[in-house]
Design a protein around this motif. Structure first.
Motif, mmCIF file in Angstrom:
data_model
loop_
_atom_site.group_PDB
_atom_site.id
_atom_site.type_symbol
_atom_site.label_atom_id
_atom_site.label_comp_id
_atom_site.label_asym_id
_atom_site.label_seq_id
_atom_site.Cartn_x
_atom_site.Cartn_y
_atom_site.Cartn_z
ATOM 1 N N VAL A 1 0.834 -1.208 0.000
ATOM 2 C CA VAL A 1 0.000 0.000 0.000
ATOM 3 C C VAL A 1 0.864 1.251 0.000
ATOM 4 N N GLY A 2 1.878 1.296 0.810
ATOM 5 C CA GLY A 2 2.781 2.432 0.848
ATOM 6 C C GLY A 2 2.145 3.663 1.485
ATOM 7 N N LEU A 3 2.920 4.726 1.505
ATOM 8 C CA LEU A 3 2.458 5.994 2.077
ATOM 9 C C LEU A 3 2.981 7.129 1.206
ATOM 10 N N SER A 4 2.070 7.944 0.700
ATOM 11 C CA SER A 4 2.431 9.070 -0.166
ATOM 12 C C SER A 4 2.614 10.321 0.679
ATOM 13 N N LEU A 5 3.743 10.998 0.457
ATOM 14 C CA LEU A 5 4.060 12.253 1.136
ATOM 15 C C LEU A 5 4.121 13.383 0.113
ATOM 16 N N SER A 6 4.422 14.556 0.569
ATOM 17 C CA SER A 6 4.424 15.717 -0.327
ATOM 18 C C SER A 6 5.581 15.704 -1.304
ATOM 19 N N MET A 7 6.717 15.114 -0.935
ATOM 20 C CA MET A 7 7.880 15.119 -1.823
ATOM 21 C C MET A 7 8.219 13.748 -2.407
ATOM 22 N N GLY A 8 7.539 12.716 -1.952
ATOM 23 C CA GLY A 8 7.832 11.394 -2.473
ATOM 24 C C GLY A 8 6.909 10.346 -1.871
ATOM 25 N N ARG A 9 7.331 9.108 -1.978
ATOM 26 C CA ARG A 9 6.492 7.983 -1.548
ATOM 27 C C ARG A 9 7.346 6.961 -0.820
ATOM 28 N N ILE A 10 6.789 6.433 0.265
ATOM 29 C CA ILE A 10 7.420 5.342 1.006
ATOM 30 C C ILE A 10 6.752 4.044 0.570
ATOM 31 N N PRO A 11 7.465 3.156 -0.133
ATOM 32 C CA PRO A 11 6.819 1.938 -0.632
ATOM 33 C C PRO A 11 6.569 0.946 0.489
ATOM 34 N N GLY A 12 5.602 0.074 0.236
ATOM 35 C CA GLY A 12 5.287 -0.993 1.184
ATOM 36 C C GLY A 12 5.629 -2.349 0.608
ATOM 37 N N ASN A 13 5.452 -3.364 1.408
ATOM 38 C CA ASN A 13 5.750 -4.746 1.008
ATOM 39 C C ASN A 13 4.487 -5.588 1.049
#
Length: 463
Positions: free
Chosen positions: A220-232
């Motif tokens: 699912v990950g997490l979207s931020l203002s400058m980028g994205r944190i991917p999930g597994n």
């Protein structure tokens, strides 16, 4: 978008903050701001912000290392060399991206093209079996359970796994593919390179990969203002033939089956429908991983199966009472003589002669008359003998009884005149030497009956 973000867009509607003590607590704006501070300024700035906001530290050291190492920045269209070009493109598009809210995806859903068992049917009572590593109560090893399910499959094998690197399980999957069982594999994106490495060690060919479809999916990950944190993807289950499912903590790797403590559950019954739907949803949002392209293999040709040759119908009728209408276009088709008595057979065959305005009516009627019986007797003399009188070899009491029974039914209707004909037939059956003379008289009488338009039984009346 998240449901909370959609609610914020409503006018005059602001959701109440959910405290951390409630089970419904999931999203916190303070945590999102702290993650951006962690990525941009480091671990020290992250902890300082939490202290200033009087918030608890919600990340472990392992999570902080994983987030900072896997963070992906958004790709910007502008660069030093082509800033004017990208700006012109934005002006032409009129910033439609910020107002584009599609209700459906603009990409096609990947099909399960090599087969999938039908779902929605009642699968019986749910049955559950639990296995652990190390085994308990002399139970089988969890790897043995997984391999046995794959080897006994006959309809489909569908796997969702974070890591698939066990050589023995890979060999079982490729053997199932070789015997015609569809194999679908959905892997975590970060575990796909390790899967390709183990497949190259096995030196798989096009024959093993013919019935294998492999795709990758992200968390699912997490979207931020400058980028994205991917999930597994940590889902680990395997569907067998659409009626069994194996799920648990066991990953298909050597270390997981030898050194880790794991537990798996094998279930059958109506609960399998949930995993069936979940797999198809993951398959629909996944990305293609073409194994033929990765290993530089050419796809095998799938030729069309040729149908068995069907024998053609006979060109002519096999009986004098049958006519093939499909061969009516042929000019050499012979229609039996008795068919000419009714013009509808000629109409069905399309062979009625076209009577022009100058053709007399009598000539047209003459064409409708049956052929000369005398010529028919010369071509096939045995046929008339069979219809009128018994053959010389067919003599005896059985034949006389047969004719007596046949004409006794007529004697009840016609009275005394048929008694004479009954006696004549019996004499013919008793004296086979007189058949030739009888046949000669029969032919003459038949010609007279045709000219006078009388029935066939007039011959017996005269005799």
């Amino acid at each position: 978008m998240a449901e909370s973000q959609l609610m914020c867009m409503e006018d005059g509607l602001m959701p109440a903050a959910v405290p951390e003590s409630r089970p419904q607590f999931y999203y916190s704006e303070q945590q999102r701001v702290a993650l951006e501070r962690l990525i941009t300024e480091g671990d020290g700035a992250f902890k300082t912000l939490l202290k200033d906001e009087d918030s608890q530290d919600f990340l472990s050291a392992r999570e902080i290392k994983a987030i900072t190492s896997t963070f992906l920045k958004y790709q910007s269209e502008e660069n030093d060399g082509g800033a004017s070009t990208s700006a012109a493109k934005r002006e032409d598009s009129e910033s439609l991206r910020s107002t584009y809210w599609p209700q459906m995806s603009d990409t096609d859903v990947p099909p399960l093209d090599i087969g999938w068992p039908s779902s929605g049917l009642f699968k019986g009572v749910t049955k559950v079996s639990v296995f652990t590593h190390p085994p308990k109560e002399n139970g089988p090893h969890i790897k043995e359970v997984a391999r046995k399910l794959i080897q006994e499959s006959c309809k489909v094998v569908a796997i969702v796994m974070d890591l698939l690197t066990d050589l023995q399980i890979l060999q079982d999957l490729f053997e199932a593919s070789k015997r015609g069982v569809p194999v679908y594999i959905v892997l975590d994106l970060q575990g796909a390179p390790h899967f390709l490495d183990m497949c190259s060690r096995l030196k798989v060919g096009a024959k093993e990969l013919q019935n294998v479809r492999t795709r990758t999916v992200k968390g699912v990950g997490l979207s931020l203002s400058m980028g994205r944190i991917p999930g597994n993807v940590h889902s680990k289950y395997m569907l067998i033939d659409g009626d069994k499912v194996m799920f648990g903590t066991y990953s298909f790797s050597w270390s997981s089956s030898r050194m880790d403590r794991n537990m798996i559950t094998v279930m059958s019954g109506q609960v399998v429908d949930f995993y069936d739907n979940d797999f198809r949803e993951l398959y629909a949002i996944s990305d293609k991983l073409d194994l033929f392209k990765e290993f530089h293999l050419s796809k095998p040709r799938t030729g069309t199966q040729s149908r068995a040759s069907v024998p053609k119908r006979p060109s002519t009728a096999t009986s004098r009472f049958q006519v093939n209408l499909g061969d009516a276009t042929r000019g050499d088709l012979k229609v039996p003589a008795h068919k000419y008595h009714n013009p509808k057979y000629l109409l069905a065959l399309g062979q009625i002669p076209d009577r022009g305005p100058t053709e007399p009516l009598q000539d047209f009627l003459d064409k409708m008359m049956p052929p000369d019986p005398s010529q028919q007797d010369q071509e096939n003399p045995m046929e008339d003998q069979e219809n009128i009188a018994p053959l010389p070899s067919q003599t005896g009491k059985k034949e006389s009884k047969k004719f007596r029974l046949t004409f006794n039914t007529k004697r009840n209707k016609k009275g005394k005149e048929d008694k004479t004909s009954d006696k004549v037939i019996e004499e013919n059956a008793a004296n086979p030497s007189d058949n030739t003379s009888k046949n000669t008289v029969t032919t003459d009488e038949t010609q007279d009956s045709v000219k006078k338009k009388k029935g066939f039984w007039s011959f017996f009346k005269k005799s």
